[in-house]
Enzyme design. Structure first.
Site, short mmCIF file in Angstrom:
data_model
loop_
_atom_site.label_atom_id
_atom_site.label_comp_id
_atom_site.label_asym_id
_atom_site.label_seq_id
_atom_site.Cartn_x
_atom_site.Cartn_y
_atom_site.Cartn_z
N LYS A 115 11.47 2.86 -4.56
CA LYS A 115 11.62 3.41 -3.21
C LYS A 115 13.09 3.56 -2.82
O LYS A 115 13.98 2.97 -3.39
CB LYS A 115 10.84 2.56 -2.20
CG LYS A 115 9.33 2.79 -2.36
CD LYS A 115 8.52 2.30 -1.19
CE LYS A 115 7.07 2.76 -1.35
NZ LYS A 115 6.20 2.24 -0.27
N ARG A 134 2.05 -2.80 -6.48
CA ARG A 134 1.79 -1.38 -6.78
C ARG A 134 3.07 -0.79 -7.37
O ARG A 134 4.08 -0.68 -6.67
CB ARG A 134 1.39 -0.65 -5.51
CG ARG A 134 1.04 0.83 -5.70
CD ARG A 134 0.65 1.47 -4.37
NE ARG A 134 0.27 2.85 -4.54
CZ ARG A 134 1.12 3.88 -4.51
NH1 ARG A 134 2.42 3.66 -4.32
NH2 ARG A 134 0.68 5.12 -4.66
#
Length: 282
Positions: A227, A261
């Protein structure tokens, strides 16, 4: 002295030999994007054969769950219709289900009709980035199918008075929606929504206070893989963020998160095994 987190114990049996157990070790959820525009791997797995091959590779690398998505949720993403989303994901779900019949499948969607058809096609878990608030029919679908649901924190605007208490209150609001719809307590998982309606500093603060989220008593999924806040912290391209992701994963495990995840399954699985040896010791 630091105390061991109080991990939630859950066992899910989905039929046909598909089983999932929480509470004994960290579970790894591999990301399978059937989208042309995801931020790090868009377009690589839109072909069913490529998607299945990648799914098999992730399971061989240690994935316990596969999360299939048909709509990018990167910053600035363009929403797609349920029809287009279903066109992308249903063939992938069916093919992966056939190739890997014992692996639980999650569907990454906030649309109730997409969720319903994905569950009918063989998915087992709903991963909703809007925490049951994006579609008024989503909670009813989850309750009807009695499936686990991952309630992700999100907001349309970053309008917090106090970040972490507000995030926890938002998630409690989603839990209340779940309870009102008849979703059982042991089907609810929480996700702090790293990268959703949060600044770089917000993401770092949320990560440093994850124990406050795990203290709510629900299994916590953490999704930090590749991210932007990691990219900004390290000043590296998106394909060089494995170590940064691993750092957040290890921290999350120490703070009580139970499912990770990720894109880079093999490396993160190794990091999780090492962290588990410390954190999950009896």
């Amino acid at each position: 002295m630091n105390q061991r987190p109080d991990f939630c114990k859950r066992t899910y049996e989905f039929g046909s030999g598909t089983k999932l157990e929480l509470g004994d070790r960290t579970l790894i959820m591999g990301i399978l994007n059937a989208t042309p525009d995801s931020f790090s791997d868009g377009g690589r797995y839109t072909n069913v054969e490529a998607a299945v091959a990648h799914a098999i590779a992730m399971v061989e690398d240690g994935a316990d769950i596969l999360d299939i998505g048909g709509e990018s949720t990167r910053p600035g993403f363009e929403p797609v219709s349920a029809e287009e989303e279903l066109h992308r994901i249903l063939p992938v779900i069916r093919a992966v289900r056939q190739a890997l019949p014992h692996i639980p499948l999650s569907i990454d969607t906030y649309k109730a009709e997409t969720a319903r058809q994905a569950l009918e096609a063989g998915a087992h878990i709903i991963n909703d980035i809007w925490g049951l608030k994006g579609d008024p029919n989503m909670a009813a679908v989850v309750a009807e199918y009695r499936c686990p649901v991952i309630i992700n924190h999100n907001r349309h605007a970053r309008d917090y008075n106090d970040l972490v208490p507000d995030v926890l209150a938002d998630l409690q609001g989603s839990v209340s929606l779940a309870q009102a719809a008849g979703i059982e307590e042991d089907q609810i998982w929480l996700d702090p929504g790293i990268g959703f309606a949060k600044t770089h500093e917000d993401n770092l603060e949320m990560l440093g206070r994850l124990s406050e989220l795990s203290a709510l008593g629900y299994p916590v999924l953490l999704g930090t893989s590749r991210k932007r806040f990691i990219k900004q912290t390290l000043n590296l391209p998106v394909d060089e963020l494995i170590e940064g992701t691993a750092a957040t994963v290890v921290l999350g495990i120490a703070y009580g998160c139970q499912v990770m995840r990720v894109h880079d399954v093999k490396a993160i699985k190794r990091a999780a095994i090492m962290a588990d040896a410390i954190v999950y010791r009896s």
